[in-house]
Design an enzyme around this catalytic site. Structure first.
Site, PDB file in Angstrom:
ATOM      1  N   TYR A   1      19.423  29.015   7.241  1.00  0.00           N
ATOM      2  CA  TYR A   1      18.372  29.853   7.814  1.00  0.00           C
ATOM      3  C   TYR A   1      18.532  29.961   9.329  1.00  0.00           C
ATOM      4  O   TYR A   1      18.807  28.975  10.013  1.00  0.00           O
ATOM      5  CB  TYR A   1      16.996  29.274   7.513  1.00  0.00           C
ATOM      6  CG  TYR A   1      16.507  29.513   6.106  1.00  0.00           C
ATOM      7  CD1 TYR A   1      16.317  30.799   5.617  1.00  0.00           C
ATOM      8  CD2 TYR A   1      16.222  28.433   5.256  1.00  0.00           C
ATOM      9  CE1 TYR A   1      15.862  31.014   4.323  1.00  0.00           C
ATOM     10  CE2 TYR A   1      15.760  28.648   3.965  1.00  0.00           C
ATOM     11  CZ  TYR A   1      15.587  29.938   3.507  1.00  0.00           C
ATOM     12  OH  TYR A   1      15.142  30.157   2.225  1.00  0.00           O
TER      13      TYR A   1
ATOM     14  N   LYS B   1       0.844  -1.197   0.000  1.00  0.00           N
ATOM     15  CA  LYS B   1       0.000   0.000   0.000  1.00  0.00           C
ATOM     16  C   LYS B   1       0.881   1.249   0.000  1.00  0.00           C
ATOM     17  O   LYS B   1       2.088   1.179   0.246  1.00  0.00           O
ATOM     18  CB  LYS B   1      -0.927   0.004   1.208  1.00  0.00           C
ATOM     19  CG  LYS B   1      -0.213   0.075   2.539  1.00  0.00           C
ATOM     20  CD  LYS B   1      -1.194   0.067   3.706  1.00  0.00           C
ATOM     21  CE  LYS B   1      -0.451   0.159   5.036  1.00  0.00           C
ATOM     22  NZ  LYS B   1      -1.360   0.240   6.182  1.00  0.00           N
TER      23      LYS B   1
END
Length: 363
Positions: free
Chosen positions: A258, A44
Site C-alpha cells: 500500500y 491477567k
C-alpha cells in the site's frame, strides 16, 4: 516481475508458538532473584495474550502457588484451568457483593481497593481478602488518609495480603521508587501483621528491599522487562509464525505494498506471508522491522497490512526450500515494541485471536 513456485502450504493460518519451557525457566530465574520471597505469577489478560490456562498450569507445576488476575471472570478461568483449589488467585479489580457466589465457588481472593468495597465485603464475606494501598500510582487503592478508617473496617476480616504497585519500577534511578518504598513501609507498619507485596517484574529487579513476602511478576515470565534499554535476564517466549503464500521476483523500480512506500533499488525476491496487523504485528514494522527465517533476518518491505506482510527473502531461497518459515517477535520483541513506540506488554496483549496457539512443552 514474475511469480515463482511457492512451497506447498498446508495451513494458511498464522501460528503463535508459546514456549512453556521458557516460561518455566523465567519463573526459575525470578525465584533465584527473590530468595527470601515467594514468586507469584500475574496471568491477567489471558496471560498477556499467551493463554492463561496452559501458562498457569505449567507455572503451578513449577511451584507457583499465588496467581493474580484483573477480573472475577479471569479468576474463574484460571481456577477451572488449574483444577486445583489450593493455589491463591487474587482479583485486582476489587470486590462487588454481586460476585460473591463466584468468589466462594472458585475460592478467589478479593483485593479491596476502597471503603465501599470493604463495606460490601464485611456485609458478605467471601473468604480471605487482600488490601491495596496507594503509595503513588493514584489509580486503585486506599490513600494514606484512609488508613485509620481502614484499620477499623478490617477488624475481624481475614486479611492475607497487603499490596501496593510501583509506578516507575522500570526506571531504576527514579526517586519515585524509594519514595513509594518508604510510604509502603510506613503505612504497613500501621496495618495488621500480614504478608506484603510491592514488586512487579521491575520491582524484583530493583533488589531485595522491594521484594517483601510475595512478588507479582508478569512481563518477566513472558520474556521481557519494561526497560527496553536494560539487560534482559529473561528468555524469549513467543514467536509468530507466518506461512509464505507467494514468492515473486521483482525488478529495480518495482514497488511493494500500500502506498508504494518501497521501491526496489535492484532485483529482489519477495515473500508474501499470511500475517498482518489483525494477527498482532505492529504496523510500525512497515519498512523497518524484520522476520527471521532459519535465524536469518528478512526485512519487512513496504507496509504491514491487515492480513499480509511482505518480506525481502533475497538469498534465503535454500532455507525456504528446506521448509523454514518466517518468524516474528521472539528475540525481536523489543525491536517491535520500540518501533511501535510502546512496551512489550502492549505488543504481547495485542496479539490477535486469529493466530492458532501452539504450545511447546508440557502445559
Amino acid at each position: 516481475m514474475s511469480v515463482l513456485a511457492t512451497p506447498s502450504v498446508e495451513n494458511t493460518r498464522s501460528r503463535l508458538v508459546v514456549d512453556l519451557d521458557a516460561i518455566a525457566r523465567n519463573f526459575q530465574t525470578l525465584q533465584k532473584l527473590t530468595p527470601t520471597a515467594e514468586t507469584g505469577a500475574v496471568v491477567k489478560a489471558n496471560a498477556y495474550g499467551l493463554g492463561a490456562g496452559p501458562v498457569a498450569r505449567r507455572l503451578m507445576k513449577e511451584g507457583a502457588r499465588t496467581f493474580f488476575v484483573a477480573t472475577v471472570e479471569e479468576g474463574v478461568e484460571v481456577r477451572e484451568a488449574l483444577a486445583d483449589p489450593t493455589p491463591d488467585i487474587w482479583v485486582f479489580s476489587g470486590y462487588r457483593a454481586k460476585d460473591r457466589p463466584l468468589y466462594v465457588k472458585h475460592r478467589l481472593g478479593a483485593v479491596l481497593n476502597q471503603p465501599g468495597e470493604t463495606a460490601q465485603f464485611r456485609a458478605a464475606p467471601a473468604g480471605p481478602c487482600a488490601v491495596h494501598i496507594d503509595t503513588g500510582m493514584s489509580r486503585l487503592g486506599y490513600g494514606a488518609g484512609d488508613i485509620s478508617g481502614l484499620l477499623n473496617a478490617l477488624q475481624n476480616l481475614d486479611v492475607s495480603l497487603v499490596m501496593s504497585h510501583l509506578a516507575c519500577s522500570e526506571e531504576s534511578a527514579s526517586t519515585n521508587n524509594l519514595r513509594q518504598l518508604e510510604r509502603f513501609t510506613a503505612l504497613t507498619n500501621a496495618l495488621p501483621e500480614t504478608r506484603l507485596s510491592l514488586a512487579n517484574t521491575g520491582g524484583v529487579l530493583l533488589g531485595e528491599r522491594y521484594q517483601f513476602d510475595v512478588t507479582r511478576p508478569g512481563i518477566g515470565l513472558y520474556g521481557a522487562t519494561a526497560d527496553l534499554s536494560a539487560d534482559n535476564p529473561f528468555e524469549p517466549v513467543v514467536t509468530l509464525e507466518a506461512p509464505i503464500l507467494q514468492l515473486r521476483e521483482i525488478d529495480a523500480g518495482d514497488t511493494v505494498g500500500y502506498g508504494a512506500t518501497y521501491v526496489a533499488h535492484s532485483p529482489r525476491l519477495v515473500a508474501t506471508v499470511g500475517a498482518g496487523y489483525a494477527d498482532g504485528l505492529p504496523r510500525a514494522l512497515s519498512g523497518a522491522g524484520c522476520a527471521r527465517i532459519a535465524g536469518l533476518r528478512a526485512p519487512v518491505l513496504g507496509r504491514v497490512s491487515m492480513d499480509l506482510t511482505t518480506l525481502d527473502v533475497t538469498g534465503l531461497e535454500h532455507e525456504i526450500s528446506q521448509g523454514a518459515v518466517p518468524e516474528f517477535l521472539g528475540p525481536d520483541l523489543y525491536q517491535a515494541a520500540a518501533l511501535d513506540n510502546t512496551l512489550p506488554y502492549e505488543t504481547l496483549t495485542g496479539l490477535g485471536a486469529r493466530a492458532e496457539r501452539i504450545y511447546k512443552g508440557t502445559p
